[in-house]
Design an enzyme around this catalytic site. Structure first.
Site, PDB file in Angstrom:
ATOM      1  N   SER A 117      35.843  41.361  23.578  1.00  0.00           N
ATOM      2  CA  SER A 117      34.973  41.450  22.608  1.00  0.00           C
ATOM      3  C   SER A 117      35.575  41.966  21.352  1.00  0.00           C
ATOM      4  CB  SER A 117      33.786  42.529  23.093  1.00  0.00           C
ATOM      5  OG  SER A 117      32.864  42.851  22.289  1.00  0.00           O
ATOM      6  N   TYR A 141      30.877  50.301  26.032  1.00  0.00           N
ATOM      7  CA  TYR A 141      31.410  49.045  26.301  1.00  0.00           C
ATOM      8  C   TYR A 141      32.563  48.424  25.684  1.00  0.00           C
ATOM      9  CZ  TYR A 141      30.905  44.029  25.543  1.00  0.00           C
ATOM     10  OH  TYR A 141      31.005  42.562  25.604  1.00  0.00           O
ATOM     11  N   LYS A 145      36.216  47.135  27.474  1.00  0.00           N
ATOM     12  CA  LYS A 145      36.907  46.050  27.118  1.00  0.00           C
ATOM     13  C   LYS A 145      38.231  46.342  26.815  1.00  0.00           C
ATOM     14  CE  LYS A 145      33.598  43.020  28.123  1.00  0.00           C
ATOM     15  NZ  LYS A 145      33.567  41.918  28.973  1.00  0.00           N
TER      16      LYS A 145
END
Ligand code: UFG
Length: 327
Positions: A117, A141, A145
Site C-alpha cells: 500500500s 496498517y 505492510k
C-alpha cells in the site's frame, strides 16, 4: 500455469483472480470468507475455505499443489481501525504473512505477489511519490505492510523466494463486465460511500475538509481502477518469473482527483442528488497523494485502461444500482 490467490474472495482479490483466469491460468482461491464473499467466487476457479492463521490449512493447500506462484491479498485494511486495534493487525497482517511465507518456502512456491500500500510512505515529502520516497507510515496498517515488505526482502535473500510488492494507491471501481458480483460490506472508502449516498442507503456524505491547499480545497487522491490493479498483478508475476528478480512497484495513475470532483461526477453520472456536507478534516489525511507509476510502466508495460473518473464512477454505480434498486 497454476496460481494460488490467498484472499481471492475479497474486493481486490476477486478482480485479481478474474485477471489470472482471463489469461488462462488455473486459479485456486484460498479465503476464510471473513470479509471475502461467496458471490465473488468464480465457477472456473477452485475454492479452498481456509485461514492464514492456520498453518496446517496453508500447508494442506500448498503442498503438492503444483503452484507456479501465489498472490497474497489476505489482510485487514482499515487504516483508522489499525490505530485502535494494533493487536489484530499484527496478528492478521504480520503473523498471517509469516505463516504464508513459511509454508510457501516449504512447498517451494515462488514468486509471491504481495498486496502492499501507499500507506508505507506516510505524508508526502514530494509529489508524485516514487518507490524511493521515504517510508514513514503514519498508521499501524502502513507499518504492517512495510514490515511485510522487509520480510519479503529477507525471504528473497535467504530462501530464494522472489516477490512482487505492489503498492496500491486508492483502489476503486468494479469489473466493467459485471463479473464480480459481491459488494463490499461496510465500505470505508470514498467512492462506495458516495454510491451508498446516491442509492439512498446513507442520507448524506461528509466531505472531510474543504480548506486544504488544493484546487477546490478538498483532498486529492490517486484513484486506480481495480481491474487495472489486477492486470498489474499478472504482469508482475510474469515479469518476476521471466527475470528471476523481485520487484517493488507503485500502482497509481499520476492523476489526482479531488473529493469534490468525485462527488460532482457521481451526481452527473448517476443522476442522483448525492447530498453532501462539508465537515472538519479527518485526522491523518494528507492534502494530496499522487503516485509516480513510471516503474510499473517501464518494467511491466502497465498502462491503466479503466482508471479515468467516468469509468471509476460508472462501473461502481452499475453495482450499487443493480443491488439497491431492485423493484
Ligand atoms: N473522504 C471523505 N468522506 C468520506 C470518506 C473519504 O471526504 O466519507 C475523503 C478522505 O478524506 C480522502 C479521500 O476521500 O481525502 C479518500 O479517502 P479514502 O478513505 O477512500 O482513502 P484514503 O486515501 O484515506 O486511503 C486509501 C486506502 C488506504 C491506503 C491509502 C493509500 O483506504 O488503505 O488509500 O493511498 F493506504
Amino acid at each position: 500455469m497454476r496460481i494460488l490467490v490467498i484472499g481471492g474472495a475479497g474486493y481486490i482479490g476477486s478482480h485479481v483472480a478474474r485477471a489470472f483466469l482471463d489469461r488462462g491460468y488455473e486459479v485456486t482461491v484460498f479465503d476464510n470468507l471473513q470479509t471475502g464473499l461467496r458471490e465473488n467466487l468464480f465457477e472456473d476457479a477452485r475454492f479452498v475455505h481456509g485461514d492464514i492463521m492456520r498453518p496446517e490449512q496453508l500447508r494442506s493447500v500448498m503442498q503438492g499443489g503444483g503452484y507456479d506462484g501465489c498472490v497474497h491479498l489476505a489482510a485487514l485494511k482499515a487504516a483508522g481501525q489499525s490505530m485502535l486495534k494494533p493487536e489484530a493487525y499484527s496478528e492478521s497482517n504480520i503473523a498471517g504473512t509469516i505463516n504464508i511465507l513459511n509454508q510457501a518456502a516449504a512447498a517451494g512456491i515462488s514468486p509471491v505477489i504481495f498486496s502492499s500500500s501507499a500507506a508505507v510512505y506516510g505524508s508526502p515529502r514530494y509529489l508524485p511519490m516514487d518507490e524511493d520516497h521515504p517510508k514513514e507510515p503514519e498508521n499501524f496498517y502502513g507499518f504492517t505492510k512495510l514490515e511485510i515488505e522487509r520480510l519479503l526482502g529477507w525471504y528473497d535473500r535467504l530462501k530464494e523466494m522472489r516477490y512482487g510488492a505492489i503498492r496500491y494507491f486508492n483502489a476503486a471501481g468494479y469489473d466493467v463486465l459485471g463479473r464480480v458480483r459481491g459488494l463490499e460490506l461496510n465500505p470505508e472508502n470514498l467512492l462506495p460511500i458516495v454510491m451508498e449516498t446516491a442509492a439512498g442507503i446513507r442520507s448524506k456524505l461528509l466531505i472531510f475538509g474543504d480548506d486544504y491547499p488544493t484546487r477546490d480545497g478538498s483532498c486529492i487522491r490517486d484513484y486506480v481502477h481495480v481491474s487495472d490493479l489486477a492486470e498489474a498483478h499478472v504482469r508482475a508475476f510474469e515479469y518476476i518469473r521471466q527475470h528471476d528478480k523481485s520487484i517493488t512497484v507503485n500502482l497509481g495513475t499520476e492523476n489526482g482527483i479531488t473529493v469534490i470532483e468525485m462527488v460532482e461526477r457521481a451526481r452527473a453520472i448517476t443522476g442522483m442528488a448525492v447530498p453532501a456536507e462539508i465537515s472538519g478534516r479527518r485526522e491523518g489525511d494528507p492534502a494530496e497523494l499522487v503516485a509516480s507509476s513510471s516503474r510499473a510502466r517501464e518494467l511491466l508495460g502497465w498502462v491503466p485502461k479503466y482508471s479515468d473518473i467516468d469509468t471509476l464512477v460508472s462501473s461502481t454505480w452499475k453495482m450499487y444500482e443493480k443491488y439497491l434498486h431492485k423493484p
